[in-house]
Design an enzyme around this catalytic site. Structure first.
Site, short mmCIF file in Angstrom:
data_model
loop_
_atom_site.label_atom_id
_atom_site.label_comp_id
_atom_site.label_asym_id
_atom_site.label_seq_id
_atom_site.Cartn_x
_atom_site.Cartn_y
_atom_site.Cartn_z
CG HIS A 55 39.39 -5.90 -9.71
ND1 HIS A 55 38.97 -7.32 -10.57
CD2 HIS A 55 40.26 -6.95 -9.62
CE1 HIS A 55 39.42 -8.55 -9.97
NE2 HIS A 55 40.44 -8.12 -10.17
CG ASP A 75 39.12 -22.87 -8.76
OD1 ASP A 75 37.89 -22.50 -9.14
OD2 ASP A 75 39.96 -22.44 -8.66
CB CYS A 77 36.83 -16.28 -12.54
SG CYS A 77 38.26 -15.45 -12.77
CE1 TYR A 78 38.27 -11.24 -12.59
CE2 TYR A 78 40.79 -11.76 -13.25
CZ TYR A 78 40.01 -11.83 -12.47
OH TYR A 78 40.91 -11.89 -11.04
CG ASP A 83 41.70 -15.80 -13.26
OD1 ASP A 83 41.02 -16.48 -13.77
OD2 ASP A 83 41.70 -15.72 -12.59
CE LYS A 126 47.83 -8.99 -10.94
NZ LYS A 126 47.73 -9.10 -9.62
CG ASP A 139 43.43 -18.14 -13.39
OD1 ASP A 139 44.19 -17.75 -14.45
OD2 ASP A 139 44.42 -17.59 -12.32
NE ARG A 181 44.18 -6.96 -9.51
CZ ARG A 181 44.93 -6.69 -8.74
NH1 ARG A 181 45.14 -5.59 -7.96
NH2 ARG A 181 44.97 -7.27 -7.58
CG HIS A 226 38.77 -20.31 -11.86
ND1 HIS A 226 38.70 -20.74 -10.56
CD2 HIS A 226 39.12 -19.36 -12.39
CE1 HIS A 226 39.91 -19.25 -10.45
NE2 HIS A 226 39.64 -18.92 -11.27
#
Ligand code: FPP
Ligand code: K
Ligand code: ZN
Length: 516
Positions: A309, A432, A365-366, A363, A360, A425, A357, A435
């Site tokens: 991850h 939020d 935050c990645y 997003d 998936k 995201d 990952r 993020h």
């Protein structure tokens, strides 16, 4: 095996896709692909795809057509050229996510004002307001986030800093909020009366480093912290997150962050579960333990034998970059080509953002958890600056990912366009502070180039864990920059993710104090 278009399919089959230069190669044409069993090559043009996907209204069709034709490269407006025919729940949500993002990236979103490159401004004013609001009285559902109060401080402070704000108004409040969260047995809980845990302790220490000052530093009980780290250290080399809690790579990273920032002794307290007669230290077996977290895919899992991850990839790399120098320690403990292949597969087209990952979804935050791996990997490949000639331009691998793709995803898809502000995201999710922080951190690293200078003057006081204090940054300039200069954000340290200079100050303060 599940299907997610070219990028994920390539990693799932552990074989490069037939697209020679990857999904971000602007020069390749879809018609040159060779067919493989189980895949279809799209026969339609990129422009057709953009139109099909954004065809809810005539005006969106028109603007998508213009966008695809002139402003936004096809790779960000069309479906992946190679499609895996296997239809699964994962392939369906992936297709939905593309549908969700395409109007935002292909200029078809009426609410958004785009520049000539099809990119909107960073709405600083609203994001700043949003972050401040997160440190005021919050609505009732936030009681569930009580154990995350130190995190809220960290996310808000680092986000505000990135956007150029002065955060000194929070210094006193932070100190009075976190003081009662410290336990006499060492470390901080997530709230008053809660047992110590490495995650909130990390957030507290980073927040204190951000606001800075003697009062902030002096509230930390370093001797108790050292004893507690000893209690978390395991005989296999890793760290538990709390006494008796889970052992994972977050613990490995956070433990060394604490050791280096507080300049703690590395000796093992006598009552540590890892103590032995052979004179082991807090670092013994730690990089070896991190090494065991690299999986068959090339990414890093939370602990050995689990799924890779992106959040753990950052923790592993940053942990290693505290213990040693990137170009020496990373290749010593990780298979770098395999890791690069896995990290590269995290960036999707047409969305441009990163997933956490295999199979998936992208997003925001990645943008940090995966995006923040690149400066560390690039420094690893760039090696050292020759100390004799600091003026000689250094040879560099350059960029190993599409900065443009990430910046497009961030500015087009991650900004809440309503009065609420904040970053998110993906378009279907509410903004939020978590993020907002990590999307901005990702934007910052995409806008800058980091250099690791092994030749820079070492910290005088102590030679231990001094590697992370040798980073310098410069702005990253493209021939044709897709965002406006006013949308460049400040830099955050590539290992500690706090303002440049803040880690150095905290370390210097404690080094000058010497022992406990
Ligand atoms: C999966 O969530 C997420 C994880 C397995 C790891 C989360 C950890 C972090 C974000 C940060 C850890 C680092 C520190 C320093 C505390 P998911 O299944 O909801 O998301 P996904 O579908 O994107 O994998
Ligand atoms: K997620
Ligand atoms: Zn997220």
């Amino acid at each position: 095996m599940q299907s997610e278009g070219a990028t994920a399919s390539a990693s799932a089959t552990s074989e490069p896709s037939s697209s020679a230069n990857g999904p971000f190669d602007r020069s390749s044409s879809g018609n040159q692909q060779t067919q493989r069993p189980g895949f279809v090559i799209q026969e339609t043009t990129a422009e057709d795809e953009a139109v099909n996907l954004a065809s809810s209204t005539l005006s969106s069709v028109m603007s998508a057509r213009t966008a695809a034709a002139t402003l936004v490269p096809d790779v960000f407006t069309s479906l992946p050229l190679i499609r895996d025919l296997l239809n699964t729940e994962s392939s369906q949500v992936q297709d939905q996510t593309i549908q969700e993002c395409l109007p935002f990236i292909s200029r078809a979103e009426a609410k958004i004002q785009y520049n000539a490159h099809g990119v909107p401004h960073l709405d600083r004013k609203r994001h700043v307001q949003f972050l401040h609001k997160n440190l005021r009285k919050l609505p009732a559902p936030y009681v569930a986030a009580d154990a995350s109060r130190p995190w809220m401080f960290y996310w808000v402070l680092s986000g505000l800093y990135a956007m150029g704000e002065d955060i000194s108004e929070y210094q006193e409040r932070l100190i009075s909020t976190v003081r009662p969260m410290q336990n006499t047995t060492g470390g901080f809980g997530g709230g008053n009366g809660q047992m110590s845990h490495l995650a909130p302790t990390y957030a507290v220490i980073l927040s204190l480093a951000i606001v800075g000052g003697k009062d902030a530093m002096d509230l930390i009980n370093r001797r108790a912290m050292w004893k507690w780290l000893g209690a978390l250290k395991q005989p296999d080399g890793g760290f538990q997150m709390s006494v008796g809690g889970e052992e994972d790579v977050r613990g490995a990273y956070i433990a060394v962050v604490i050791m280096t920032l507080l300049d703690l002794p590395l000796s093992l307290p006598r009552d540590s579960p890892a103590w032995s007669r052979e004179g082991l230290t807090l670092l013994s077996g730690l990089p070896e333990w991190v090494s065991r977290c690299q999986t068959f895919e090339g990414g890093i899992s939370g602990s050995p034998e689990k799924e890779a991850h992106g959040a753990y990839a950052f923790c592993a790399l940053a942990c290693l970059c505290i213990i040693g120098e990137p170009h020496i320690i990373i290749p010593k403990y990780l298979d770098v080509p395999l890791l690069i292949s896995w990290l590269s597969a995290r960036q999707y087209a047409p969305e441009g953002g990163f997933s956490g990952r295999t199979n998936k979804l992208v997003d925001g935050c990645y943008s940090h958890w995966v995006g923040g791996c690149w400066p560390l990997i690039e420094a690893c490949l760039d090696g050292t600056n020759p100390s004799e000639s600091p003026s000689t331009p250094k040879l560099s691998v350059g960029s190993l990912y599409s900065r443009e793709g990430l910046i497009r995803y961030i500015l087009c898809c991650c900004q809440d366009q309503s009065k609420r502000g904040g970053l998110r995201d993906k378009p279907s999710h509410a903004s939020d502070s978590y993020h907002t922080c990590y999307v901005l951190a990702g934007l910052s690293s995409a806008q800058h180039k980091w250099h690791y200078n092994a030749s820079a003057t070492k910290m005088e006081s102590s030679g231990t864990l001094s590697s992370p204090y040798q980073w310098t940054s410069e702005i990253w300039v493209e021939d044709s920059q897709i965002y406006d200069e006013e949308d460049r954000v400040r830099t955050l340290h590539p290992v500690f993710v706090i303002p440049e200079g803040a880690a150095e100050e905290m370390r210097a303060y404690f080094s000058s104090k010497g022992g406990f």
